[in-house]
Enzyme design. Sequence first.
Site, PDB file in Angstrom:
ATOM      1  N   CYS A 290       0.827  -1.213   0.000  1.00  0.00           N
ATOM      2  CA  CYS A 290       0.000   0.000   0.000  1.00  0.00           C
ATOM      3  C   CYS A 290       0.862   1.264   0.000  1.00  0.00           C
ATOM      4  O   CYS A 290       0.637   2.187  -0.780  1.00  0.00           O
ATOM      5  CB  CYS A 290      -0.933   0.006   1.200  1.00  0.00           C
ATOM      6  SG  CYS A 290      -2.113  -1.374   1.225  1.00  0.00           S
ATOM      7  N   HIS A 291       1.866   1.298   0.895  1.00  0.00           N
ATOM      8  CA  HIS A 291       2.695   2.501   1.009  1.00  0.00           C
ATOM      9  C   HIS A 291       4.183   2.171   1.059  1.00  0.00           C
ATOM     10  O   HIS A 291       4.994   3.035   1.367  1.00  0.00           O
ATOM     11  CB  HIS A 291       2.284   3.313   2.246  1.00  0.00           C
ATOM     12  CG  HIS A 291       0.835   3.707   2.229  1.00  0.00           C
ATOM     13  ND1 HIS A 291      -0.132   2.945   2.852  1.00  0.00           N
ATOM     14  CD2 HIS A 291       0.187   4.752   1.636  1.00  0.00           C
ATOM     15  CE1 HIS A 291      -1.317   3.524   2.662  1.00  0.00           C
ATOM     16  NE2 HIS A 291      -1.147   4.620   1.931  1.00  0.00           N
ATOM     17  N   GLY A 292       4.539   0.915   0.806  1.00  0.00           N
ATOM     18  CA  GLY A 292       5.936   0.562   0.658  1.00  0.00           C
ATOM     19  C   GLY A 292       6.716   0.407   1.947  1.00  0.00           C
ATOM     20  O   GLY A 292       7.888   0.786   2.009  1.00  0.00           O
TER      21      GLY A 292
END
Length: 228
Positions: free
Chosen positions: A193-195
């Site tokens: 999702c956001h690494g």
Amino acid sequence: MASLITSTLAKRSLRATTALRPICSSFVKTGAFGYQQRQSSYSRNSTVVPDFSAYKKENTGEDSSRAFSYFMVGTTGLATAVVAKATVYDFLTNLSASADVLALAKVEVDLANIPEGKNVVVKWRGKPVFIRHRTQSEISEANSVNVTELRDPQQDSERVKQPEWMIMLGICTHLGCVPIGEAGDYGGWYCPCHGSHYDISGRIRKGPAPLNLEIPEYTIDGNQLVIG
């Protein structure tokens, strides 16, 4: 003639008065005075408290009255305590978790079914739990990390109860996404999702996540894992 009639009437009147005098005297002495004397005696003795001793029991006294008062106070206190206990018990019973909630409060997993180097995901209280059977090389890798360089410094030994078993909540500490196992730059877990990248010990190594993956309460007894 007139004088004779007047004289006769006067004599009769005198005789009638003489006949009534004893009666009036007796009324004054016995009737009127006696009534006044009885009235005066009644007025003088009207403040006397009546004697009810004949109606009292022999054992009635100050001690028995005090004992009765103590008995009533004790009985009232006992009844109040019983009612209060029942009220508190009912209140706490209504607050306690139901049987279906208690059944979900703990999850049992047979670790013998998880091969070495593999991940298993179980559901506990509506949350995913990652269980990894780590290899010896993964354990060595986790212990070789310099924790002073980590965003959320933790030794691997602080996060496990048995080195080969890594157990943690599968929820990213950034925004609550579910990371992917055996992925990322550090061979642990990766949140697409956001690494956010987590290592084999579930510690944040790269990305926006501020904390390591959370460790739940659990116990291991032989091959039996109990979460919760």
